[in-house]
Design an enzyme around this catalytic site. Structure first.
Site, short mmCIF file in Angstrom:
data_model
loop_
_atom_site.label_atom_id
_atom_site.label_comp_id
_atom_site.label_asym_id
_atom_site.label_seq_id
_atom_site.Cartn_x
_atom_site.Cartn_y
_atom_site.Cartn_z
N ASN A 9 0.87 -1.23 0.06
CA ASN A 9 -0.22 0.04 -0.03
C ASN A 9 0.89 1.24 0.05
O ASN A 9 1.64 1.40 0.87
CB ASN A 9 -0.91 -0.05 1.35
CG ASN A 9 -1.49 1.22 1.57
OD1 ASN A 9 -1.67 2.13 0.51
ND2 ASN A 9 -2.37 1.26 2.58
N LYS A 11 0.11 4.22 -0.15
CA LYS A 11 -0.61 5.36 0.55
C LYS A 11 -0.42 6.71 -0.46
O LYS A 11 -0.61 6.40 -1.57
CB LYS A 11 0.15 5.59 1.85
CG LYS A 11 -0.15 4.21 2.73
CD LYS A 11 0.19 4.35 4.20
CE LYS A 11 0.06 3.10 4.85
NZ LYS A 11 0.29 3.08 6.36
N HIS A 96 -9.19 1.07 5.37
CA HIS A 96 -7.82 1.24 6.06
C HIS A 96 -8.08 2.17 7.19
O HIS A 96 -8.88 3.14 7.17
CB HIS A 96 -7.03 1.92 4.94
CG HIS A 96 -5.64 1.63 5.45
ND1 HIS A 96 -4.94 2.90 6.27
CD2 HIS A 96 -4.51 0.92 5.36
CE1 HIS A 96 -3.89 2.39 6.45
NE2 HIS A 96 -3.41 1.35 5.91
N GLU A 98 -6.15 4.42 8.27
CA GLU A 98 -6.19 6.18 7.91
C GLU A 98 -7.39 6.81 7.64
O GLU A 98 -7.75 7.90 7.78
CB GLU A 98 -5.01 6.22 7.12
CG GLU A 98 -3.67 6.10 7.76
CD GLU A 98 -2.66 5.36 6.95
OE1 GLU A 98 -2.75 5.23 5.60
OE2 GLU A 98 -1.79 4.87 7.69
N GLU A 168 -4.77 -4.84 10.84
CA GLU A 168 -3.86 -3.98 10.97
C GLU A 168 -3.87 -3.25 12.27
O GLU A 168 -4.58 -2.37 12.30
CB GLU A 168 -3.77 -2.98 9.64
CG GLU A 168 -3.64 -3.55 8.48
CD GLU A 168 -3.08 -2.68 7.43
OE1 GLU A 168 -1.99 -2.74 6.94
OE2 GLU A 168 -3.78 -1.25 7.36
N GLY A 174 3.24 2.16 10.67
CA GLY A 174 4.03 3.22 10.54
C GLY A 174 4.63 3.37 11.72
O GLY A 174 5.66 4.61 11.77
N SER A 214 4.13 -2.29 10.18
CA SER A 214 5.23 -2.40 10.17
C SER A 214 5.96 -3.73 9.99
O SER A 214 6.98 -4.35 10.16
CB SER A 214 5.94 -2.14 11.54
OG SER A 214 5.63 -0.77 11.74
P1 13P Z 1 3.31 0.28 7.71
O1 13P Z 1 3.97 -0.96 7.05
O2 13P Z 1 4.03 1.49 7.11
O3 13P Z 1 3.33 0.20 8.99
O4 13P Z 1 2.02 0.54 6.90
C1 13P Z 1 0.92 -0.53 7.12
C2 13P Z 1 -0.18 -0.12 6.55
O5 13P Z 1 -1.05 0.73 6.94
C3 13P Z 1 -0.73 -1.02 5.32
O6 13P Z 1 -1.84 -0.75 4.77
#
Ligand code: 13P
Length: 250
Positions: A9, A11, A96, A98, A168, A174, A214
């Protein structure tokens, strides 16, 4: 035996020029090698056509990060499932964290989006996961159960068979903090149990549940070695071809 998916992803990173370079690097890195899993790259909307073109005819699939829940019409700024599938994409993220936390998307809209994805012939990757306070207060399973029930209940057998779930934990996204393989696989089997209860054993045995938060080359094989973890949804590490390939071939 369930297949495995490694999805990247991107983002809100990589414009269409940077994105096609990264896609080409990923393809070069794969070269003639047999892929040990299905690989999906999920760029921003405006980068998607360029990336889909680079991956056209290759073993790498593409996906979108979101979609709107109507099929067409007066929805300024939104993108429909059919617009995504006509680019050759097979996947779309729904819910997601976010989008849940920054944009306030809740179960009502996510249930509609997931059904719109299925209607368009896409495979929704439905993201669930608890926040740090929810885990600390011992409510992680309740939160995830609610997210699963409110959006997936009511799907038909064929629809659930085309749906992927991604667990997740918000506190692991992140942050460099990863759930331990025990915690992650515990939640994955909990989710599989929920699917068995809502649908049946066959649906539970078949559904793919990816882990995200992560994931890096250094921790991927341990996480992916857990029985109920069927792949990874990778954020930061998918922006670097070497790291993403390291996870794919881990
Ligand atoms: P990270 O791998 O940067 O922690 O992000 C995970 C994520 O949100 C994938 O959709």
């Amino acid at each position: 035996m369930r297949k495995r998916i490694i999805a990247g992803n991107w983002k809100m990173n990589m414009d269409h020029i940077e994105g096609s370079s990264l896609a080409s690097l990923i393809l070069e890195g794969i070269g003639e090698k047999e892929l040990p899993c299905e690989v999906v790259v999920i760029p921003p909307f405006t980068t998607l056509p360029a990336v889909a073109e680079v991956f056209a005819g290759s073993k790498v699939d593409t996906g979108a990060q979101d979609l709107w829940y109507e099929d067409a019409g007066a929805f300024t700024g939104e993108i429909s499932g059919s617009m995504i599938s006509r680019l050759g994409c097979r996947y779309v993220l729904v819910g997601h964290s976010e989008r849940r936390h920054i944009l306030g998307e809740g179960s009502g809209i996510l249930a509609l989006k997931l059904r719109a994805a299925l209607r368009a012939g896409l495979t929704p990757i439905y993201c669930v996961g608890e926040a740090a306070e929810e885990r600390e207060s011992g409510n992680a399973e309740d939160v995830v159960e609610k997210q699963v029930r409110e959006v997936l209940e009511g799907l038909g057998p064929e629809e659930i068979s085309r749906t992927v779930v991604a667990y997740e934990p918000v506190w692991a996204i992140g942050t460099g903090k990863t759930a331990t393989p025990e915690d992650a696989s515990g939640m994955h089997s909990f989710i599989r149990g929920l699917i068995a209860g809502i649908f049946d054993k066959e649906a539970a045995g078949r559904i793919l549940i990816l882990y995200g938060g992560s994931v890096k080359p250094g921790n991927a094989s341990e996480l992916l070695g857990c029985g109920d973890i069927d792949g990874a949804l990778v954020g930061g590490a998918s922006l670097d071809a070497g790291q993403f390939l390291g996870i794919i071939f881990s």
